[in-house]
Each structure stands twice: as C-alpha cells, then as structure tokens.
Motif scaffolding. Sequence first.
Motif, PDB file in Angstrom:
ATOM      1  N   PRO A   1      35.377  75.362 -36.351  1.00 13.32           N
ATOM      2  CA  PRO A   1      36.420  75.786 -37.304  1.00 13.32           C
ATOM      3  C   PRO A   1      37.203  77.009 -36.827  1.00 13.32           C
ATOM      4  CG  PRO A   1      34.398  75.301 -38.473  1.00 13.32           C
ATOM      5  CD  PRO A   1      34.077  75.261 -37.013  1.00 13.32           C
TER       6      PRO A   1
ATOM      7  N   PRO B   1      32.896  71.662 -46.257  1.00 16.61           N
ATOM      8  CA  PRO B   1      34.268  72.142 -46.410  1.00 16.61           C
ATOM      9  C   PRO B   1      34.575  72.529 -47.859  1.00 16.61           C
ATOM     10  CG  PRO B   1      34.249  69.774 -46.159  1.00 16.61           C
ATOM     11  CD  PRO B   1      32.843  70.240 -45.961  1.00 16.61           C
TER      12      PRO B   1
ATOM     13  N   GLN C   1      41.720  72.261 -48.835  1.00 14.72           N
ATOM     14  CA  GLN C   1      42.072  70.917 -48.411  1.00 14.72           C
ATOM     15  C   GLN C   1      43.080  70.286 -49.358  1.00 14.72           C
ATOM     16  OE1 GLN C   1      38.529  68.631 -47.810  1.00 14.72           O
ATOM     17  NE2 GLN C   1      38.084  69.624 -45.863  1.00 14.72           N
TER      18      GLN C   1
ATOM     19  N   GLN D   1      36.115  76.158 -43.682  1.00 12.06           N
ATOM     20  CA  GLN D   1      34.835  75.494 -43.394  1.00 12.06           C
ATOM     21  C   GLN D   1      33.684  76.483 -43.622  1.00 12.06           C
ATOM     22  OE1 GLN D   1      34.828  72.229 -42.626  1.00 12.06           O
ATOM     23  NE2 GLN D   1      37.061  72.299 -42.784  1.00 12.06           N
ATOM     24  N   HIS D   2      32.661  76.005 -44.284  1.00  6.08           N
ATOM     25  CA  HIS D   2      31.464  76.813 -44.539  1.00  6.08           C
ATOM     26  C   HIS D   2      30.240  76.067 -44.015  1.00  6.08           C
ATOM     27  CE1 HIS D   2      33.744  79.546 -47.071  1.00  6.08           C
ATOM     28  NE2 HIS D   2      34.219  78.526 -47.759  1.00  6.08           N
TER      29      HIS D   2
END
Length: 107
Positions: free
Chosen positions: A4, A56, A61, A51-52
């Motif tokens: 990411p 996501p 998004q 992003q984690h």
Amino acid sequence: MSTPLLYALTGVVLWGVGLLGLVGLRHLLRKLLALNLIGSATFLILVGLAQHHNGPDPVPQALVLTGIVVSIAATALGVVLIRRYFHLTGCTELGNGAEGSKEDKAP
C-alpha cells in the motif's frame, strides 16, 4: 516497504508528473490529460493509504468510486469546452489576450 505504501508513493510521483504537465504544456487537450493524471494519482494515493492490517477501509474506496464517476463527467465537459473553444478561435492553445483570435490571423 509495504505494497500500500508503494501504491501511495507511485501516486505521489504521478501527481507530480501531472502537475508538471498542467503547468508546462500549452495544448488544451494535453492539459486536460494532465488534470486526469492528477485525479487518478489522487485516487491511487487514497486507496494506497486506506489499507490496514485488518483489511481495506471502505470509506475511501467509496470516495474513489464516486470520484471516478465525477472525473468521467468532468472530462467529458472539458472535451466539449475545448471543442467549442477550437470552433470559436481556431486554435487549441491558450493565447495571451487577442493573440489567439481569428481577427489577428486574417490577412
């Protein structure tokens, strides 16, 4: 370096290239393409930074999906305006004042 973060850094580089094209180019269609590159780079940055480890984040998004639709509509409007400008002035570059008008080009 995580994937990411790589996406986000690629977006930053593309954003800089788009800004360089927007400032440095004179042709209106190329300026519009540079503006689209800036928008796409912004979407890439948003998705890359959202992003984690748990997965996501759906809010960025959704914002990117909405932004893509708005970007398509803005691009279509820009193309129409460029065509109208071309039919009125006969040139596809921005001039200084009366430089680009038809009266100056007439013999």
